[in-house]
Design an enzyme around this catalytic site. Structure first.
Site, short mmCIF file in Angstrom:
data_model
loop_
_atom_site.label_atom_id
_atom_site.label_comp_id
_atom_site.label_asym_id
_atom_site.label_seq_id
_atom_site.Cartn_x
_atom_site.Cartn_y
_atom_site.Cartn_z
N ASP A 45 57.94 135.03 68.68
CA ASP A 45 59.31 135.46 68.34
C ASP A 45 60.33 134.75 69.23
O ASP A 45 61.38 134.29 68.75
CB ASP A 45 59.48 136.98 68.39
CG ASP A 45 58.67 137.64 69.50
OD1 ASP A 45 57.91 136.94 70.18
OD2 ASP A 45 58.80 138.86 69.67
N ASP A 51 52.09 128.60 59.71
CA ASP A 51 52.64 128.56 58.36
C ASP A 51 54.14 128.84 58.41
O ASP A 51 54.96 128.10 57.85
CB ASP A 51 51.92 129.63 57.52
CG ASP A 51 52.23 129.51 56.05
OD1 ASP A 51 52.89 128.52 55.66
OD2 ASP A 51 51.82 130.40 55.28
N TYR A 72 44.44 134.50 57.52
CA TYR A 72 44.22 133.77 56.27
C TYR A 72 42.73 133.51 56.01
O TYR A 72 42.39 132.80 55.07
CB TYR A 72 44.94 132.42 56.31
CG TYR A 72 46.44 132.50 56.25
CD1 TYR A 72 47.13 133.64 56.61
CD2 TYR A 72 47.18 131.39 55.84
CE1 TYR A 72 48.51 133.69 56.58
CE2 TYR A 72 48.57 131.43 55.80
CZ TYR A 72 49.22 132.58 56.17
OH TYR A 72 50.58 132.62 56.13
N LYS A 128 51.04 135.63 70.27
CA LYS A 128 51.60 136.97 70.51
C LYS A 128 50.57 137.70 71.36
O LYS A 128 50.07 138.78 71.00
CB LYS A 128 51.84 137.65 69.15
CG LYS A 128 52.64 138.91 69.18
CD LYS A 128 54.13 138.68 69.23
CE LYS A 128 54.83 140.02 69.42
NZ LYS A 128 56.27 139.88 69.63
#
Ligand code: NAD
Length: 364
Positions: free
Chosen positions: A225, A249, A124, A191
């Site tokens: 995940d 987010d 972002y 991740k």
């Protein structure tokens, strides 16, 4: 002495929600001196900018603001006021408590987590290369030269910067929140198995901050995940989550879903010097002026504000009054009823009346 706070009512349903929140905050007995500041689309028409300097100056002077939602018109040419405020005031942390109150329609009644999201970095950051641009072509060549990877000609590229400095301060923010509010565990979400130089750096830095500076608070990490899977099966195992911008987010909306929807999800954007309290939801413009939407998310942001200024007893009292109104299930808006067209749903201002009545009863 009254607390001096900037109040941005916002647009769409913002002003009606803000009025309900002003009333309940004042009913706590804590004294406020509001500086009302408009921002958004109407201000753009009259002042040529949706976020005039007077708004920023007001917050800088007071250090604190509470804010209703502001519409970002699609294709209007002005950037989101919400994003601009976060940048101008260096509000690098977004705090989103997700707590399921008794009586809320949810499959996850044991949820009580706090999402701490980094606000400035990651995908972002706004560093993007458009398909067909000369710069994109140069970047493609550079990537081929330095990594051997050949990206397709018809590619668009967004850059994902994550720094040690940015990570340290967001992780510290998560631990400081845990310390201040008696939370026992911080989970870093990433991740790192795939993106070693960004998420890997985030994880390594988070581990160092945890070990060196907060040895008394439990720390763990989860791959994003896996975390999503676990949040919708056993959310009670999580406490404070700290995440880079994009995962933050997504996971905060997941959190809002776990606790009964956007009408219940409060938040705050904070930095070293300033704090702006606002709900997660937007301006819901289709309900503007109908006295219909749920003011509880911004009321709960008001609870966060009270605790932030160390008016903890008032914050606890307001939260308990809101919780009781929810538990009883009578004076709640349409989104909290078993069906959305339930005729017994009340309006925005009625929720404020009910919450104030509860506080008065406790005080009597
Ligand atoms: P939204 O959150 O405004 O509304 C989506 C839907 O969620 C609504 O139609 C409604 O069904 C429900 N909802 C939202 N708030 C509710 C409430 N308080 N009570 C009951 N139901 C509620 O999202 P959107 O329609 O995507 O966005 C509308 C505008 O708000 C856009 O211009 C967007 O950019 C802006 N926005 C502003 C903020 C902010 O000011 N921080 C945040 C998100 C979106």
């Amino acid at each position: 002495m009254a607390y001096r706070v900037t109040f941005i009512p916002g647009d769409g349903t913002g002003p009606e929600i803000s009025e309900a929140v002003r009333r309940v905050l004042e009913a706590t007995g804590v004294e406020f001196e509001w500086d009302w500041q408009d921002a958004g689309a109407d201000v753009y028409e009259s002042e040529g900018t949706p976020l005039p300097d007077r708004v920023i100056d007001s917050i800088k002077e007071r250090g604190l603001a509470i804010k209703g939602p502001i519409t970002t018109p699609v294709g209007s040419g002005f950037r989101s006021v919400n994003v601009a405020l976060r940048k101008e005031l260096d509000l690098f942390a977004c705090l989103r408590p997700c707590k399921a109150y008794e009586g809320v329609r949810t499959r996850f009644p044991d949820t009580d987590i706090v999402v701490v999201r980094e606000n400035h970095e990651d995908l972002y950051a706004g560093v993007e290369y458009e398909i067909g641009d000369d710069d994109t072509e140069r970047l493609r060549e550079f990537i081929k030269e330095t990594t051997g990877t050949e990206l397709r000609e018809d590619v668009g590229i967004s850059i994902k910067p994550i720094s040690v400095t940015g990570t340290k301060r967001i992780v510290r923010q998560a631990f400081e929140y845990a310390k201040a509010y008696g939370r026992s565990k911080v989970t870093a979400v990433h991740k790192a198995n795939i993106m070693k130089f960004t998420d890997g750096l985030f994880l390594k830095t988070a581990k160092e901050v945890a070990e060196d500076e907060y040895p008394d608070i439990e720390f763990e990490d989860r791959i994003v995940d896996n975390l999503c899977n676990q949040l919708v099966s056993r959310p009670e195992e999580y406490d404070v989550l700290v995440l880079p911008n994009l995962y933050g987010d997504i996971v905060s909306d997941l959190g809002a879903g776990l606790i009964g929807g956007l009408g219940m999800a409060p938040g705050a954007n904070v930095g070293d010097d300033y704090a702006v309290f606002e709900a997660v939801h937007g301006s819901a413009p289709k309900y503007k002026g109908q006295n219909k939407v749920n003011p509880m998310a911004l009321m709960l942001s008001g609870v966060m504000l009270l605790r932030h200024i160390e008016e903890r007893e008032a914050g606890d009292r307001l939260e308990e009054a809101i919780a009781e109104v929810i538990r009883e299930g009578d004076s709640v808006t349409y989104d909290m009823k078993p069906s959305r067209d339930d005729p017994s749903a009340v309006g925005t201002s009625d929720v404020a009346d009910a919450v104030i009545a509860k506080m008065e009863r406790v005080a009597a």
